[in-house]
Write an enzyme that holds these catalytic residues in place. Structure first.
Site, short mmCIF file in Angstrom:
data_model
loop_
_atom_site.label_atom_id
_atom_site.label_comp_id
_atom_site.label_asym_id
_atom_site.label_seq_id
_atom_site.Cartn_x
_atom_site.Cartn_y
_atom_site.Cartn_z
CG ASP A 3 -26.98 31.97 41.27
OD1 ASP A 3 -27.32 30.83 40.19
OD2 ASP A 3 -25.52 31.87 41.36
CG HIS B 244 -35.97 26.68 37.35
ND1 HIS B 244 -34.83 27.93 37.60
CD2 HIS B 244 -35.48 27.11 35.69
CE1 HIS B 244 -34.12 28.06 36.67
NE2 HIS B 244 -34.65 27.84 35.68
CG LEU C 258 -42.75 38.47 54.84
CD1 LEU C 258 -41.35 38.93 55.45
CD2 LEU C 258 -42.81 36.96 54.19
CG LEU D 217 -24.63 43.04 44.29
CD1 LEU D 217 -24.48 44.47 44.35
CD2 LEU D 217 -26.51 43.47 45.16
#
Length: 240
Positions: free
Chosen positions: A16, A33, A127, A194
């Site tokens: 965010d 972004h 990963l 959330l």
């Protein structure tokens, strides 16, 4: 950080602050972004270096479709480019790439790039990087309920078995069915909620909130979050 028993298996990040980061610099939101891609790269590398096995990123929610069309279009183009650019690095670092969400809403070009990247990295095992696109927790639980209802309708002979299903069984109908629930959920930019993300899966996650905007969240910040997690005493409702 030397004690591997205190390293979370799965770290999830609500990325965010991209828009605010850009606006503070007098730029359009999409500039933030683009800058945030560098943070994705840094955190992926940090996850590999610290021994985290799953790193998931909330990239685009179902609600984000209501954003201005230009911003959504630019975001999708950015994601296609980023996947192509990062594929060699993912292969080098042994990163398996997965996208979860309502992919029916994504463009053919983006879905094609997703399929190519998922296929190319399928055998990697150092990963697992999960990107949530066009995702929301309520959508996830709704699609799980619909799948379960369809199974009940198609297999009436299994009615009693399905009605006695526990939470573990229901979890297998969620899009994250093969992924462990997040141990640690990080949210950047000072927001403490959330936002309809992993509502089922984060039931017992530890939370870490930071004022750092996502484009400024790099390896040091990632490691700080893991250090804070290592101090937590996870009781899962029990008394220790």
């Amino acid at each position: 950080m030397e004690d591997n028993r205190r390293i979370p298996v799965h770290v999830s990040i609500i990325m965010d602050g991209n828009g605010r980061w850009a606006e503070e610099r007098g730029k359009e939101r999409v500039y933030g972004h683009a800058a945030g891609v560098e943070s994705v790269r840094a955190c992926t590398e940090a996850a590999v270096e610290t021994g985290v096995k799953y790193l998931s990123l909330f990239a685009f929610s179902e609600e984000n479709w209501s954003r201005p069309e230009h911003e959504v279009h630019t975001l999708m183009e950015l994601m296609v480019k980023a996947m192509g650019d990062e594929l060699p690095t993912m292969m080098k670092n042994g990163v398996k790439f997965i996208v979860l969400g309502n992919r029916a809403r994504l463009s053919a070009s983006l879905n094609g790039m997703i399929d190519d990247c998922m296929s190319a990295t399928a055998a990697n095992d150092r990963l697992t990087l999960i990107v949530f696109l066009s995702y929301s927790g309520k959508w996830d639980m709704l699609q799980a309920a619909k799948r379960l209802a369809e199974e009940c309708a198609d297999h009436p002979e299994r009615r009693e078995e399905l009605l006695s299903m526990d939470t573990v069984g229901f979890s297998r109908y969620l899009v994250t069915r093969d992924i462990p629930d997040p141990d640690l959920v990080i949210r950047t930019s000072g927001e403490c909620r959330l936002s309809n993300y992993l509502l089922w899966q984060a039931a017992y996650s530890e939370f870490y909130f930071t004022d750092v905007l996502w484009p400024d969240f790099r390896k040091d910040e990632f490691r700080s979050a893991l250090a804070e997690y290592a101090k937590r005493d996870r009781r899962y409702g029990k008394v220790k």
